[in-house]
Scaffold this motif. Structure first.
Motif, PDB file in Angstrom:
ATOM      1  N   ASP B   8      25.740  21.447  78.400  1.00 31.26           N
ATOM      2  CA  ASP B   8      26.916  20.834  77.756  1.00 31.26           C
ATOM      3  C   ASP B   8      26.446  19.906  76.649  1.00 31.26           C
ATOM      4  O   ASP B   8      25.493  19.152  76.834  1.00 31.26           O
ATOM      5  N   PRO B   9      27.156  19.906  75.511  1.00 29.89           N
ATOM      6  CA  PRO B   9      26.758  18.944  74.468  1.00 29.89           C
ATOM      7  C   PRO B   9      27.064  17.514  74.906  1.00 29.89           C
ATOM      8  O   PRO B   9      28.169  17.237  75.367  1.00 29.89           O
ATOM      9  N   ILE B  10      26.068  16.642  74.817  1.00 30.91           N
ATOM     10  CA  ILE B  10      26.259  15.226  75.164  1.00 30.91           C
ATOM     11  C   ILE B  10      26.407  14.408  73.891  1.00 30.91           C
ATOM     12  O   ILE B  10      27.318  13.612  73.755  1.00 30.91           O
ATOM     13  N   LEU B  11      25.506  14.654  72.959  1.00 35.68           N
ATOM     14  CA  LEU B  11      25.504  13.857  71.721  1.00 35.68           C
ATOM     15  C   LEU B  11      25.483  14.808  70.520  1.00 35.68           C
ATOM     16  O   LEU B  11      24.617  15.671  70.429  1.00 35.68           O
ATOM     17  N   GLU B  12      26.475  14.641  69.619  1.00 40.69           N
ATOM     18  CA  GLU B  12      26.516  15.446  68.395  1.00 40.69           C
ATOM     19  C   GLU B  12      26.651  14.513  67.202  1.00 40.69           C
ATOM     20  O   GLU B  12      27.711  13.929  66.981  1.00 40.69           O
ATOM     21  N   VAL B  13      25.563  14.368  66.488  1.00 43.08           N
ATOM     22  CA  VAL B  13      25.539  13.486  65.315  1.00 43.08           C
ATOM     23  C   VAL B  13      25.608  14.349  64.070  1.00 43.08           C
ATOM     24  O   VAL B  13      24.831  15.301  63.920  1.00 43.08           O
ATOM     25  N   ARG B  14      26.553  14.020  63.180  1.00 36.83           N
ATOM     26  CA  ARG B  14      26.730  14.816  61.953  1.00 36.83           C
ATOM     27  C   ARG B  14      26.780  13.918  60.722  1.00 36.83           C
ATOM     28  O   ARG B  14      27.666  13.080  60.602  1.00 36.83           O
ATOM     29  N   GLY B  15      25.802  14.103  59.853  1.00 36.05           N
ATOM     30  CA  GLY B  15      25.813  13.408  58.551  1.00 36.05           C
ATOM     31  C   GLY B  15      25.849  11.895  58.651  1.00 36.05           C
ATOM     32  O   GLY B  15      26.431  11.229  57.795  1.00 36.05           O
ATOM     33  N   LEU B  16      25.215  11.339  59.695  1.00 38.20           N
ATOM     34  CA  LEU B  16      25.321   9.891  59.930  1.00 38.20           C
ATOM     35  C   LEU B  16      24.587   9.103  58.837  1.00 38.20           C
ATOM     36  O   LEU B  16      23.404   9.309  58.572  1.00 38.20           O
ATOM     37  N   ARG B  24      20.336   1.398  52.497  1.00 41.06           N
ATOM     38  CA  ARG B  24      20.590   2.641  53.222  1.00 41.06           C
ATOM     39  C   ARG B  24      19.414   2.949  54.147  1.00 41.06           C
ATOM     40  O   ARG B  24      18.280   3.088  53.691  1.00 41.06           O
ATOM     41  N   ILE B  25      19.693   3.028  55.434  1.00 41.39           N
ATOM     42  CA  ILE B  25      18.618   3.284  56.388  1.00 41.39           C
ATOM     43  C   ILE B  25      18.728   4.709  56.948  1.00 41.39           C
ATOM     44  O   ILE B  25      17.734   5.430  57.027  1.00 41.39           O
ATOM     45  N   LEU B  26      19.917   5.110  57.339  1.00 38.28           N
ATOM     46  CA  LEU B  26      20.132   6.497  57.753  1.00 38.28           C
ATOM     47  C   LEU B  26      20.950   7.181  56.668  1.00 38.28           C
ATOM     48  O   LEU B  26      21.913   6.624  56.144  1.00 38.28           O
ATOM     49  N   ASP B  27      20.567   8.421  56.378  1.00 34.18           N
ATOM     50  CA  ASP B  27      21.129   9.058  55.181  1.00 34.18           C
ATOM     51  C   ASP B  27      21.473  10.515  55.485  1.00 34.18           C
ATOM     52  O   ASP B  27      20.753  11.429  55.100  1.00 34.18           O
ATOM     53  N   GLY B  28      22.552  10.717  56.231  1.00 31.30           N
ATOM     54  CA  GLY B  28      23.000  12.073  56.520  1.00 31.30           C
ATOM     55  C   GLY B  28      22.235  12.720  57.670  1.00 31.30           C
ATOM     56  O   GLY B  28      21.770  13.856  57.565  1.00 31.30           O
ATOM     57  N   LEU B  29      22.150  11.996  58.775  1.00 24.59           N
ATOM     58  CA  LEU B  29      21.352  12.477  59.905  1.00 24.59           C
ATOM     59  C   LEU B  29      22.161  13.401  60.814  1.00 24.59           C
ATOM     60  O   LEU B  29      23.311  13.111  61.144  1.00 24.59           O
ATOM     61  N   ASP B  30      21.576  14.522  61.195  1.00 26.65           N
ATOM     62  CA  ASP B  30      22.193  15.468  62.137  1.00 26.65           C
ATOM     63  C   ASP B  30      21.319  15.577  63.384  1.00 26.65           C
ATOM     64  O   ASP B  30      20.094  15.645  63.291  1.00 26.65           O
ATOM     65  N   LEU B  31      21.978  15.644  64.544  1.00 27.60           N
ATOM     66  CA  LEU B  31      21.226  15.762  65.792  1.00 27.60           C
ATOM     67  C   LEU B  31      22.173  16.202  66.897  1.00 27.60           C
ATOM     68  O   LEU B  31      23.285  15.695  67.000  1.00 27.60           O
ATOM     69  N   THR B  32      21.739  17.184  67.686  1.00 26.66           N
ATOM     70  CA  THR B  32      22.530  17.599  68.847  1.00 26.66           C
ATOM     71  C   THR B  32      21.642  17.538  70.093  1.00 26.66           C
ATOM     72  O   THR B  32      20.531  18.070  70.094  1.00 26.66           O
ATOM     73  N   VAL B  33      22.139  16.862  71.115  1.00 33.16           N
ATOM     74  CA  VAL B  33      21.393  16.748  72.368  1.00 33.16           C
ATOM     75  C   VAL B  33      22.301  17.226  73.502  1.00 33.16           C
ATOM     76  O   VAL B  33      23.456  16.817  73.589  1.00 33.16           O
ATOM     77  N   SER B  68      29.744  11.340  61.560  1.00 27.35           N
ATOM     78  CA  SER B  68      30.443  11.211  62.836  1.00 27.35           C
ATOM     79  C   SER B  68      29.446  11.320  63.977  1.00 27.35           C
ATOM     80  O   SER B  68      28.359  11.881  63.829  1.00 27.35           O
ATOM     81  N   VAL B  69      29.823  10.728  65.118  1.00 30.38           N
ATOM     82  CA  VAL B  69      29.021  10.867  66.328  1.00 30.38           C
ATOM     83  C   VAL B  69      29.975  11.186  67.473  1.00 30.38           C
ATOM     84  O   VAL B  69      30.928  10.432  67.718  1.00 30.38           O
ATOM     85  N   ARG B  70      29.752  12.309  68.123  1.00 31.85           N
ATOM     86  CA  ARG B  70      30.562  12.626  69.297  1.00 31.85           C
ATOM     87  C   ARG B  70      29.683  12.497  70.533  1.00 31.85           C
ATOM     88  O   ARG B  70      28.553  12.974  70.559  1.00 31.85           O
ATOM     89  N   TYR B  71      30.239  11.811  71.533  1.00 31.31           N
ATOM     90  CA  TYR B  71      29.558  11.641  72.811  1.00 31.31           C
ATOM     91  C   TYR B  71      30.446  12.279  73.862  1.00 31.31           C
ATOM     92  O   TYR B  71      31.584  11.833  74.061  1.00 31.31           O
ATOM     93  N   ARG B  72      29.966  13.353  74.464  1.00 26.32           N
ATOM     94  CA  ARG B  72      30.774  14.135  75.408  1.00 26.32           C
ATOM     95  C   ARG B  72      32.132  14.477  74.791  1.00 26.32           C
ATOM     96  O   ARG B  72      33.162  14.393  75.434  1.00 26.32           O
ATOM     97  N   GLY B  73      32.092  14.809  73.513  1.00 23.76           N
ATOM     98  CA  GLY B  73      33.302  15.241  72.816  1.00 23.76           C
ATOM     99  C   GLY B  73      34.162  14.128  72.260  1.00 23.76           C
ATOM    100  O   GLY B  73      35.086  14.381  71.482  1.00 23.76           O
ATOM    101  N   GLU B  74      33.853  12.855  72.638  1.00 19.98           N
ATOM    102  CA  GLU B  74      34.661  11.725  72.164  1.00 19.98           C
ATOM    103  C   GLU B  74      34.020  11.088  70.937  1.00 19.98           C
ATOM    104  O   GLU B  74      32.808  11.141  70.769  1.00 19.98           O
TER     105      GLU B  74
END
Lengths: 439, 260
Positions: B8-16, B24-33, B68-74
């Motif tokens: 199940d996706p727990i963490l979905e980071v898109r373009g953070l 600017r420290i984070l510049d469009g970071l993507d990550l799925t865990v 955006s960051v989704r945690y368990r879909g939220e």
């Protein structure tokens, strides 16, 4: 626009009352002497260096006449902590006058000599102490003069040499109007005493207490003096406490300044002989529109003396406060050790705290340090608590409470420490949740 | 316990995209865990590793500019830090702060109760709680005195890190982010910490290790390794990527950059 009232005006209103006070020849002339001295100096204003942080304007419209005697029921004292455990003697003073009917343990143990100023005056005996601290160049003695002119009563406590009586708990209740308690504590060489004082108000009475206390700690004697100040919202307390410590003697003062509308303690300690030591610790809680001020003067007048001061203030709402502490190391006070730490936490945007530690060294071979800060809650600590699921309000309250813990831990009289803790908790948001942390 | 299944996706980071004090420290970071996975995020100093950890945990003074960051879909970013913790997100700090006067164990108990309340469970029984903590302390080889001390008060660097893992093991998070948990540890302490983390690997839990060095990954073997540099993930792979990084250095990724 009308002219603002002159600060010394309240004294004019008091003058006619002086003649009605008890005491014969020597007492009367002493009262008049002190009164003239006060009149010449006037009440302090913020232009006086020792009063720059504490504005007494609020006295202008107050009734400062000594309150008439008034019967009191034991319920009025319910807020005093039960420090009577272990057979302590409890003495009650209402508006500065002894209330025999409310005392516990009327017959004190032989290791303790209890009397009152009223009894001394009535017996026509001379003043057992000295109303002024006798250091006019260094200190502001107007409070002592004011108290000395109007004091009619107050505890006179003596502990004979090498005696270690059970604790003494003095409860001061103010019912409205002026109160001028004068206290004298003397420990003869080698004696030990735990003294607790509680300052209370009857309901929300508008009371003004001008108190003066003299303490003598003899050679090798040890006094722990714990003060719980939980006066009501409209009470003013101005206290001058002068302490002299003899060779190898030890004096500890613990202050929980939690109540009142305006409170100020002037605490002067003279380490008079070799090896004398003093430890001062206080928490100043200034919330609402409250003011809590402390001014200390510690004089190292002999070799190998030591002083340690720890004050923590919290300013919430529009509260104000100050710590103004001076340490003087006299010529010949070699081997002196002195520490001063005052830190203040501002949790109200309109709150303010001043801190001024000062050090004057006139001897060689001394170890002295001081530190003072005023700041807000540490954002890293706050974030750490949030990241553990603690809500923001509780986290802030918890850190505020923890900030005061350093002082509270130094309160050795358990019931007083607990009473102070509960009072602090009660003033912070999320009190119920906080209790989980401090159980 | 949680209705979460492996994968199940727990963490979905898109373009953070995150600014800290105007930089600017984070510049469009993507990550799925996903649940059941252990990810390692590696990168040079200043790459934004700690910023990522702290932003995910809800540090209030970091400004999210985009993404955006989704945690368990939220929507995770809509939740305050304390709410994220209560929903099972745990941050193990790189520099755990000392909080004198706040008892270590009372804090842990309050943290656990906050999490239980969020799940509609009753507060933990005091005796059961103490037994649980003692049990976990043994695993982390922590001294009894930890029970009575202030939060991290007077702890050595290694003790602080062990305390973080102790908290994690009591709180049983759904997503654990461990920020440089290995830094400042000697090899014995590292093994204890790694053993603690390994004991928490489960199908319904995800773990993100943020680290500068490959060394930790000798003891906690990750499912995926990401290289973070210049505020975004430049390269992802399996454990062999960490070994290659150690051999060739971070410049190798930065130069190869976008091609990865």
């Amino acid at each position: 626009m009308s002219a603002s009232p002159r600060p010394s005006d309240p004294l004019e209103r008091l003058r006619p009352l002086l003649a009605e006070l008890p005491g014969g020849g020597a007492w009367r002339s002493q009262r008049e002497q002190l009164w003239n001295r006060l009149l010449a100096a006037g009440l302090p204003t913020t232009r006086d260096e020792p009063w720059k942080y504490a504005n007494l304007r609020l006295l202008a419209r107050r009734d400062l006449a000594p309150a008439a005697p008034r019967p009191i029921t034991p319920e009025a004292l319910a807020a005093a902590p039960d420090a009577a455990a272990g057979g302590a003697t409890r003495l009650i003073f209402v508006d500065g006058r002894y209330q025999a009917g409310l005392a516990q343990r009327l017959a004190p143990p032989s290791s303790l000599q209890l009397s009152t100023f009223a009894a001394v005056v009535e017996a026509g005996e001379p003043d057992p102490g000295t109303p002024l601290a006798g250091d006019p160049d260094l200190v502001d003695e107007r409070l002592r003069a004011w108290n000395g002119a109007f004091a009619v009563d107050g505890p006179v406590i003596r502990v004979p040499a090498r005696a270690t009586p059970p604790a003494v708990h003095v409860v001061h209740l103010a019912t409205g109007g002026g109160a001028y308690p004068r206290t004298r504590i003397a420990l003869e060489p080698g004696a030990q005493l735990e003294l607790v004082e509680t300052h209370l108000t009857l309901g929300a009475a508008e009371a003004t207490v001008v108190a003066a206390t003299e303490v003598e700690v003899g050679a090798g004697a040890e006094l722990t003096h714990t003060v719980l100040q939980v006066l009501g919202e409209r009470a003013v307390l101005l206290e001058d406490l002068a302490v002299e410590v003899g060779a190898g003697g030890h004096y500890r003062h613990r202050l929980a300044a939690l109540g009142g509308q305006f409170a100020r303690l002037d605490l002067r300690v003279r380490l008079a002989a070799a090896g004398a030591a003093v430890e001062l610790a206080g928490l100043l809680f200034a919330d609402g529109q409250r003011e809590q001020h402390v001014r200390t003067l510690v004089t190292h007048a002999a070799p190998r003396t030591s002083s340690d001061q720890l004050y923590r203030g919290v300013g919430a709402g529009r509260g104000r406060g100050s710590y103004d502490g001076k340490v003087v190391v006299g010529v010949g006070a070699a081997g002196t050790e002195s520490r001063q730490s005052s830190r203040h936490l501002l949790i109200g945007r309109e709150a303010a705290f001043d801190s001024r530690p000062q050090l004057e060294i006139n001897a060689d071979d001394v170890k002295c340090s001081h530190g003072a800060t005023t700041g807000t809650l540490d954002p890293q600590m706050l974030f750490y608590l949030l990241s553990r699921g603690i809500d923001a309000e509780t986290a802030r309250a918890l850190l505020t409470y923890a900030f005061l813990g350093e002082v509270l831990r130094r309160f050795s009289v358990e019931p007083v420490r607990r009473a102070a803790e509960q009072r602090v908790l009660g003033r912070l948001p999320s009190a119920e949740l906080l209790r989980e942390f401090v159980a | 316990m949680s209705g979460i299944h492996k994968g199940d996706p727990i963490l979905e980071v898109r373009g953070l995209t995150v600014d800290v004090q105007g930089r600017r420290i984070l510049d469009g970071l993507d990550l799925t865990v996903r649940a059941g996975e252990v990810h390692a995020i590696m990168g040079p100093n200043g790459a934004g590793k700690s910023t990522l950890s702290q932003v995910l945990a809800g540090r209030p003074d970091y400004e999210v500019k985009a993404g955006s960051v989704r945690y368990r879909g939220e929507d995770l970013l809509a939740l305050p830090a304390e709410e994220r913790a209560r929903r099972g997100l745990f941050l193990g700090f790189q520099y755990p702060v000392e909080i004198p006067g706040v008892n270590n164990v009372y804090l842990l108990k309050a943290a656990l109760n906050a999490r239980r309340r969020q799940r509609g469970e009753s507060e933990v029984d005091a005796f059961e709680f103490l037994a649980l903590v003692r049990d976990k302390m043994k695993l982390m080889q922590m001294d009894e005195s930890f029970l009575s001390r202030g939060v991290n008060e007077g702890f050595s660097g290694g003790e602080k890190k062990r305390n973080e893992i102790l908290q994690m093991s009591v709180l049983e998070p759904t997503l654990a982010i461990l920020d440089e948990t290995d830094s400042g540890l000697d090899i014995d302490a590292l093994k204890v910490v790694a053993q603690g983390v390994n004991s928490l690997r489960r199908d319904d839990r995800a773990i993100v290790l943020v680290t500068h060095y490959q060394r930790l990954l000798d003891y906690i073997v990750p499912d995926q390794v990401h290289v973070l540099a210049g505020g975004r993930i430049l390269k992802s792979g399996d454990r062999s990527l960490a070994l290659e990084l150690e051999r060739r250095g971070y410049d190798w990724v930065r130069e190869g950059g976008a091609a990865a």
